[in-house]
Motif scaffolding. Structure first.
Motif, short mmCIF file in Angstrom:
data_model
loop_
_atom_site.label_atom_id
_atom_site.label_comp_id
_atom_site.label_asym_id
_atom_site.label_seq_id
_atom_site.Cartn_x
_atom_site.Cartn_y
_atom_site.Cartn_z
N TRP A 56 0.84 -1.20 0.00
CA TRP A 56 0.00 0.00 0.00
C TRP A 56 0.88 1.24 0.00
O TRP A 56 2.03 1.20 0.45
CB TRP A 56 -0.91 0.01 1.24
CG TRP A 56 -1.90 -1.11 1.25
CD1 TRP A 56 -1.71 -2.37 1.74
CD2 TRP A 56 -3.21 -1.08 0.72
NE1 TRP A 56 -2.83 -3.13 1.55
CE2 TRP A 56 -3.77 -2.36 0.92
CE3 TRP A 56 -3.99 -0.09 0.10
CZ2 TRP A 56 -5.07 -2.68 0.52
CZ3 TRP A 56 -5.28 -0.40 -0.30
CH2 TRP A 56 -5.80 -1.69 -0.08
N SER A 57 0.33 2.33 -0.48
CA SER A 57 1.02 3.61 -0.48
C SER A 57 0.12 4.67 0.14
O SER A 57 -1.10 4.53 0.14
CB SER A 57 1.39 4.03 -1.92
OG SER A 57 2.29 3.10 -2.51
N TYR A 58 0.74 5.72 0.68
CA TYR A 58 -0.06 6.82 1.21
C TYR A 58 0.59 8.14 0.86
O TYR A 58 1.80 8.24 0.62
CB TYR A 58 -0.26 6.70 2.73
CG TYR A 58 0.95 7.02 3.58
CD1 TYR A 58 1.41 8.33 3.77
CD2 TYR A 58 1.65 6.00 4.23
CE1 TYR A 58 2.50 8.62 4.56
CE2 TYR A 58 2.76 6.27 5.01
CZ TYR A 58 3.18 7.59 5.18
OH TYR A 58 4.28 7.87 5.95
N VAL A 59 -0.24 9.18 0.81
CA VAL A 59 0.21 10.56 0.71
C VAL A 59 -0.54 11.35 1.77
O VAL A 59 -1.77 11.35 1.79
CB VAL A 59 -0.05 11.16 -0.69
CG1 VAL A 59 0.26 12.66 -0.70
CG2 VAL A 59 0.78 10.45 -1.75
N GLU A 60 0.21 12.00 2.65
CA GLU A 60 -0.37 12.85 3.68
C GLU A 60 -0.20 14.30 3.27
O GLU A 60 0.91 14.71 2.90
CB GLU A 60 0.30 12.61 5.03
CG GLU A 60 -0.28 13.47 6.15
CD GLU A 60 0.53 13.38 7.43
OE1 GLU A 60 -0.06 13.58 8.51
OE2 GLU A 60 1.76 13.13 7.35
N ALA A 61 -1.27 15.07 3.32
CA ALA A 61 -1.24 16.48 2.92
C ALA A 61 -1.89 17.33 3.99
O ALA A 61 -2.37 16.83 5.01
CB ALA A 61 -1.96 16.65 1.58
N ASP A 62 -1.91 18.64 3.75
CA ASP A 62 -2.54 19.56 4.70
C ASP A 62 -4.00 19.20 4.95
O ASP A 62 -4.52 19.46 6.03
CB ASP A 62 -2.46 21.00 4.17
CG ASP A 62 -1.04 21.50 4.05
OD1 ASP A 62 -0.15 20.94 4.70
OD2 ASP A 62 -0.83 22.48 3.30
N CYS A 63 -4.66 18.66 3.95
CA CYS A 63 -6.09 18.37 4.05
C CYS A 63 -6.39 17.02 4.68
O CYS A 63 -7.49 16.78 5.18
CB CYS A 63 -6.73 18.43 2.66
SG CYS A 63 -5.97 17.30 1.47
N GLY A 64 -5.45 16.10 4.66
CA GLY A 64 -5.68 14.76 5.16
C GLY A 64 -4.79 13.75 4.45
O GLY A 64 -3.86 14.12 3.74
N THR A 65 -5.10 12.48 4.66
CA THR A 65 -4.27 11.40 4.11
C THR A 65 -5.08 10.54 3.16
O THR A 65 -6.23 10.20 3.44
CB THR A 65 -3.71 10.52 5.24
OG1 THR A 65 -2.92 11.33 6.12
CG2 THR A 65 -2.84 9.38 4.70
N GLY A 66 -4.47 10.19 2.03
CA GLY A 66 -5.09 9.29 1.07
C GLY A 66 -4.24 8.05 0.89
O GLY A 66 -3.01 8.10 1.01
N VAL A 67 -4.88 6.93 0.60
CA VAL A 67 -4.16 5.67 0.40
C VAL A 67 -4.54 5.07 -0.94
O VAL A 67 -5.56 5.41 -1.53
CB VAL A 67 -4.44 4.66 1.52
CG1 VAL A 67 -4.13 5.25 2.89
CG2 VAL A 67 -5.89 4.18 1.48
N ALA A 68 -3.69 4.18 -1.41
CA ALA A 68 -3.96 3.41 -2.63
C ALA A 68 -3.14 2.14 -2.56
O ALA A 68 -2.04 2.13 -1.99
CB ALA A 68 -3.63 4.20 -3.88
#
Length: 285
Positions: A56-68
């Motif tokens: 799995w991968s994630y990207v955390e940003a100012d708005c929140g975190t997304g995964v794929a």
């Protein structure tokens, strides 16, 4: 960087989607679906951290975190540091032909769209139904057999269901329908190779599509093939956003991250974020 998250969706958010809403089902050719998702993201939301995990991968940003899900294959591409870069810029990686890199791009897209604020906005602005309760209504593998039974009572036959990718817990689906599973690497329990999609999907009544198809670029063609079927995009990789409905998705069973630290820790250790307790399944229809 402080902990203040990005504000909820701007009042003009999805304005172009609202204008086009009544042409749902129009074919989105080439990169149109990806471009629409990316173009409607803000330019001032920055990335805080990112990880390409084994599964799995994630990207955390100012708005929140997304995964794929980390999708394997394709070309090889060198990545640069993502921290402090605009989230919409990282989202463009979803168009990469290095599918691992593209997985990070999809995670970036999900960091913006797969949030309670955006889902609430879609529900109010477009009249979508959004269910995010931890019950049977948010688990398609629990509620779909009931729909299949209703279909059988109306049509006098079981529905033809094609699943692009095998999903855990699909036993109830298999028992209540004429069920075919398509997969690139055939193993026991898989019926046909994914190249059979051109032949079997146009004849299906229901089509279940893994969200991983966003990263490997097969989603637009699969949706075109499934234009006559009731189509559901499923999994944590699935983006919960209005443009997908314009591309002829009928229902999206995706996930939102509620505990970013817990989810990130699980992904970094090679575990599934679904087991972290930090994610919630949401169905948008």
């Amino acid at each position: 960087m402080d902990d203040e998250r990005a504000p909820i969706c701007d009042p003009l958010f999805h304005l172009s989607t609202l204008v086009d809403f009544f042409v749902k089902g129009a074919v989105m050719a080439g990169w149109e679906l990806y471009d629409r998702l990316i173009d409607e993201m803000p330019k001032d939301v920055l990335v805080r951290s990112a990880c390409m995990g084994a599964h799995w991968s994630y990207v955390e940003a100012d708005c929140g975190t997304g995964v794929a899900s980390t999708c394997r294959g394709g070309t090889r591409e060198r990545l640069e540091d993502m921290v402090a870069r605009p989230l919409c810029e990282i989202a463009k990686l979803s168009k990469s032909w290095d599918f691992e890199v593209a997985s990070l791009g999809v995670a970036a897209i999900n960091a913006w769209y797969n949030r309670c604020e955006c889902l609430d906005y879609c529900a109010v602005k477009f009249g979508f139904s959004c269910c995010g309760k931890p019950d049977l209504q948010s688990d398609p593998f629990q509620y779909l057999p009931r729909r299949f039974k209703e279909f059988e009572l109306q049509k006098g036959r079981q529905p033809r269901v094609v699943s692009v990718g095998r999903f855990p817990g699909d036993k109830n689906i298999a028992e209540s329908s004429d069920y075919l599973v398509l997969e690139r690497s055939l193993r026991e329990g898989y019926n046909l190779p994914d190249s059979a999609c051109e032949y079997v999907i146009p004849e299906a009544d229901f089509v279940l599509i893994t969200g991983m198809t966003e990263a490997n670029k097969t989603l637009p063609r699969l949706l075109e093939l499934a234009s006559k079927a009731y189509t559901i995009l499923i999994g944590p990789s699935a983006t919960l956003a209005a443009p997908l409905f314009l591309a002829d998705v009928d229902e999206i069973a995706g996930s939102i991250v509620e505990d970013s630290e817990q989810v990130k820790s699980f992904i970094e250790l090679g575990n599934s974020p679904l087991r972290s307790g930090g994610m919630r399944v949401c169905v948008l229809s």
